[in-house]
Write a protein that holds these residues in place. Structure first.
Motif, PDB file in Angstrom:
ATOM      1  N   TRP A  54     121.321 108.625  57.524  1.00 14.48           N
ATOM      2  CA  TRP A  54     122.204 108.798  56.376  1.00 14.48           C
ATOM      3  C   TRP A  54     121.435 108.993  55.064  1.00 14.48           C
ATOM      4  N   LEU A  55     120.168 108.567  55.017  1.00 12.36           N
ATOM      5  CA  LEU A  55     119.414 108.670  53.766  1.00 12.36           C
ATOM      6  C   LEU A  55     119.072 110.113  53.398  1.00 12.36           C
ATOM      7  N   PRO A  56     118.510 110.929  54.304  1.00  9.71           N
ATOM      8  CA  PRO A  56     118.322 112.338  53.936  1.00  9.71           C
ATOM      9  C   PRO A  56     119.646 113.063  53.766  1.00  9.71           C
ATOM     10  N   PHE A  57     120.675 112.610  54.458  1.00 12.58           N
ATOM     11  CA  PHE A  57     121.988 113.254  54.356  1.00 12.58           C
ATOM     12  C   PHE A  57     122.550 113.137  52.935  1.00 12.58           C
ATOM     13  N   ILE A  58     122.336 111.983  52.286  1.00 12.71           N
ATOM     14  CA  ILE A  58     122.866 111.855  50.922  1.00 12.71           C
ATOM     15  C   ILE A  58     121.902 112.418  49.881  1.00 12.71           C
ATOM     16  N   GLY A  59     120.651 112.753  50.307  1.00 15.98           N
ATOM     17  CA  GLY A  59     119.781 113.455  49.380  1.00 15.98           C
ATOM     18  C   GLY A  59     118.427 112.837  49.094  1.00 15.98           C
ATOM     19  N   PHE A  60     118.015 111.805  49.846  1.00 15.74           N
ATOM     20  CA  PHE A  60     116.683 111.240  49.663  1.00 15.74           C
ATOM     21  C   PHE A  60     115.654 112.097  50.398  1.00 15.74           C
ATOM     22  N   ASN A  61     114.559 112.395  49.724  1.00 18.42           N
ATOM     23  CA  ASN A  61     113.484 113.196  50.299  1.00 18.42           C
ATOM     24  C   ASN A  61     112.870 112.464  51.502  1.00 18.42           C
ATOM     25  N   PRO A  62     112.708 113.131  52.647  1.00 17.07           N
ATOM     26  CA  PRO A  62     112.142 112.483  53.842  1.00 17.07           C
ATOM     27  C   PRO A  62     110.767 111.871  53.623  1.00 17.07           C
ATOM     28  N   VAL A  63     109.931 112.480  52.798  1.00 13.85           N
ATOM     29  CA  VAL A  63     108.607 111.899  52.508  1.00 13.85           C
ATOM     30  C   VAL A  63     108.770 110.534  51.861  1.00 13.85           C
ATOM     31  N   TYR A  64     109.679 110.441  50.899  1.00 13.02           N
ATOM     32  CA  TYR A  64     109.874 109.178  50.194  1.00 13.02           C
ATOM     33  C   TYR A  64     110.501 108.130  51.123  1.00 13.02           C
ATOM     34  N   ILE A  65     111.344 108.567  52.057  1.00 14.61           N
ATOM     35  CA  ILE A  65     111.930 107.642  53.025  1.00 14.61           C
ATOM     36  C   ILE A  65     110.838 107.009  53.877  1.00 14.61           C
ATOM     37  N   LEU A  66     109.907 107.836  54.383  1.00 14.97           N
ATOM     38  CA  LEU A  66     108.825 107.304  55.205  1.00 14.97           C
ATOM     39  C   LEU A  66     107.917 106.377  54.405  1.00 14.97           C
ATOM     40  N   ILE A  67     107.673 106.718  53.149  1.00 16.64           N
ATOM     41  CA  ILE A  67     106.846 105.858  52.307  1.00 16.64           C
ATOM     42  C   ILE A  67     107.529 104.513  52.078  1.00 16.64           C
ATOM     43  N   MET A  68     108.842 104.540  51.817  1.00 16.46           N
ATOM     44  CA  MET A  68     109.563 103.289  51.590  1.00 16.46           C
ATOM     45  C   MET A  68     109.614 102.445  52.860  1.00 16.46           C
ATOM     46  N   GLN A  69     109.788 103.077  54.016  1.00 12.72           N
ATOM     47  CA  GLN A  69     109.752 102.335  55.276  1.00 12.72           C
ATOM     48  C   GLN A  69     108.402 101.651  55.458  1.00 12.72           C
ATOM     49  N   ALA A  70     107.344 102.344  55.074  1.00 11.46           N
ATOM     50  CA  ALA A  70     106.002 101.777  55.193  1.00 11.46           C
ATOM     51  C   ALA A  70     105.817 100.607  54.227  1.00 11.46           C
ATOM     52  N   ILE A  71     106.338 100.741  53.006  1.00  9.03           N
ATOM     53  CA  ILE A  71     106.263  99.642  52.033  1.00  9.03           C
ATOM     54  C   ILE A  71     106.969  98.410  52.582  1.00  9.03           C
ATOM     55  N   SER A  72     108.128  98.617  53.178  1.00 13.34           N
ATOM     56  CA  SER A  72     108.878  97.507  53.776  1.00 13.34           C
ATOM     57  C   SER A  72     108.082  96.857  54.898  1.00 13.34           C
ATOM     58  N   LEU A  73     107.466  97.679  55.734  1.00 13.71           N
ATOM     59  CA  LEU A  73     106.677  97.151  56.855  1.00 13.71           C
ATOM     60  C   LEU A  73     105.492  96.332  56.350  1.00 13.71           C
ATOM     61  N   VAL A  74     104.845  96.807  55.287  1.00  8.23           N
ATOM     62  CA  VAL A  74     103.723  96.063  54.698  1.00  8.23           C
ATOM     63  C   VAL A  74     104.211  94.717  54.160  1.00  8.23           C
ATOM     64  N   TYR A  75     105.337  94.737  53.445  1.00 10.61           N
ATOM     65  CA  TYR A  75     105.877  93.483  52.903  1.00 10.61           C
ATOM     66  C   TYR A  75     106.193  92.504  54.025  1.00 10.61           C
ATOM     67  N   GLN A  76     106.754  93.008  55.115  1.00 12.23           N
ATOM     68  CA  GLN A  76     107.195  92.132  56.199  1.00 12.23           C
ATOM     69  C   GLN A  76     106.038  91.468  56.951  1.00 12.23           C
ATOM     70  N   PHE A  77     104.820  91.912  56.706  1.00 15.89           N
ATOM     71  CA  PHE A  77     103.667  91.217  57.290  1.00 15.89           C
ATOM     72  C   PHE A  77     103.542  89.806  56.706  1.00 15.89           C
ATOM     73  N   ILE A  78     103.781  89.678  55.393  1.00 18.58           N
ATOM     74  CA  ILE A  78     103.502  88.445  54.661  1.00 18.58           C
ATOM     75  C   ILE A  78     104.308  87.239  55.157  1.00 18.58           C
ATOM     76  N   PRO A  79     105.596  87.360  55.475  1.00 17.36           N
ATOM     77  CA  PRO A  79     106.364  86.169  55.870  1.00 17.36           C
ATOM     78  C   PRO A  79     105.976  85.562  57.227  1.00 17.36           C
ATOM     79  N   HIS A  80     105.084  86.204  57.967  1.00 23.01           N
ATOM     80  CA  HIS A  80     104.716  85.669  59.281  1.00 23.01           C
ATOM     81  C   HIS A  80     103.590  84.642  59.166  1.00 23.01           C
ATOM     82  N   THR A  81     103.896  83.506  58.562  1.00 24.35           N
ATOM     83  CA  THR A  81     102.890  82.461  58.427  1.00 24.35           C
ATOM     84  C   THR A  81     103.552  81.104  58.234  1.00 24.35           C
ATOM     85  N   LYS A  82     102.834  80.064  58.668  1.00 22.82           N
ATOM     86  CA  LYS A  82     103.277  78.681  58.447  1.00 22.82           C
ATOM     87  C   LYS A  82     102.542  78.051  57.263  1.00 22.82           C
ATOM     88  N   LEU A  83     101.566  78.756  56.709  1.00 19.73           N
ATOM     89  CA  LEU A  83     100.726  78.177  55.663  1.00 19.73           C
ATOM     90  C   LEU A  83     101.393  78.180  54.295  1.00 19.73           C
TER      91      LEU A  83
END
Length: 292
Positions: free
Chosen positions: A145-174
């Motif tokens: 739905w994101l490219p369908f409403i007008g988001f550039n596919p390059v920016y979608i992949l970059i944002m997905q990658a940013i999210s994936l990088v952020y999601q690394f951090i919460p995997h800790t007990k420290l």
């Protein structure tokens, strides 16, 4: 265009940071004897991560060209590359991740792929690398739905990658609780709940970057008691092939066991724990029993 997405992929630049954080956590673990790591488990996590990268080269390329086709021929709006576009894209990507992630816990066919990330009985930075080998084949469909409403596919992949990088951090007990930050962002405390096996914690805190979706849609749970990690029936194996396939095998066995065609379909679309001829062990039913 695809080269631009790969060149600007934040996950590539984050690899040294991931490595450094794992090493720091291992050193702290050794000094304080915290029992955060088990060699075989961490080796399995890394192997699953490497396998996901290889599979992702194929699936991400296919998804990108699907996004490009939709964007070039069927997009509804022209969304310019501005600061507010990135803000909107972050919200759009994050709420999409939330709903995909939530459904991955509630639809057993999706869970068969997603459970691979949950089957470690530990919580440390290496668990973030324990990525599914099945999800890349289906996950991208939720982002169409994101490219369908007008988001550039390059920016979608970059944002997905940013999210994936952020999601690394919460995997800790420290890292403990983080005060007011907990109201808006997904934190280690919130994500420890998500990986826990206690009944009150099941299918809670599906956030990627922002915890606001869980608060809005009724899936938020505070970390109260110390979490126990893994899945409700642990697989007791560090074999990546078993990690990747065990729930698909279990699902297929249940489908074969059902006599009625409607029950076979229900095994695919109903939540994990549903049974046509036994006790209902879905998370919602277990939580209902808990509060009786």
């Amino acid at each position: 265009m695809f080269n631009e997405a790969i060149t600007n992929d934040p996950t590539v630049f984050a690899i040294p940071v991931f490595s450094a954080l794992i090493i720091i956590e291992i050193v702290i673990n050794a000094k304080k004897n915290l029992n955060l790591y088990k060699f075989k488990d961490s080796a399995a996590n890394i192997t699953m991560g490497l396998g996901s990268v290889v599979i992702g080269l194929l699936t991400k390329t296919f998804a990108f060209f699907v996004f490009v086709w939709i964007y070039e021929f069927h997009h509804l709006f022209e969304i310019p590359n501005t600061w507010w576009m990135w803000g909107l894209l972050l919200l759009a990507d994050d709420v999409t991740f939330y709903w995909y992630h939530r459904l991955a816990h509630q639809i057993r066919f999706f869970w068969a792929a997603h459970v691979q990330h949950h089957s470690s009985e530990h919580m440390n930075f290496s668990v973030a690398l324990r990525q599914s080998w099945g999800e890349p084949f289906i996950k991208f469909l939720f982002w169409i739905w994101l490219p369908f409403i007008g988001f550039n596919p390059v920016y979608i992949l970059i944002m997905q990658a940013i999210s994936l990088v952020y999601q690394f951090i919460p995997h800790t007990k420290l890292i403990g609780k983080l005060g007011p930050i907990e109201w808006v962002f997904n934190t280690p405390s919130h994500h420890r709940v998500h990986h826990a096996t206690q009944v009150q914690y099941l299918d809670k805190n599906h956030a990627g970057i922002l915890i606001i979706w869980d608060r809005m849609f009724g899936t938020f749970q505070k970390e109260i008691e110390v979490p126990t990690y893994g899945i409700t029936v642990n697989i007791n194996s560090f074999n990546p092939l078993k990690i990747a396939s065990h729930e698909y095998i279990s699902l297929w066995q249940d489908i074969r066991r059902a006599k009625k065609f409607s029950d076979k379909i229900k095994y695919l679309i109903n939540p994990p724990g549903w049974s046509h001829d036994g006790e209902n062990r879905t998370s919602k039913e277990l939580q209902r029993q808990l509060i009786k």
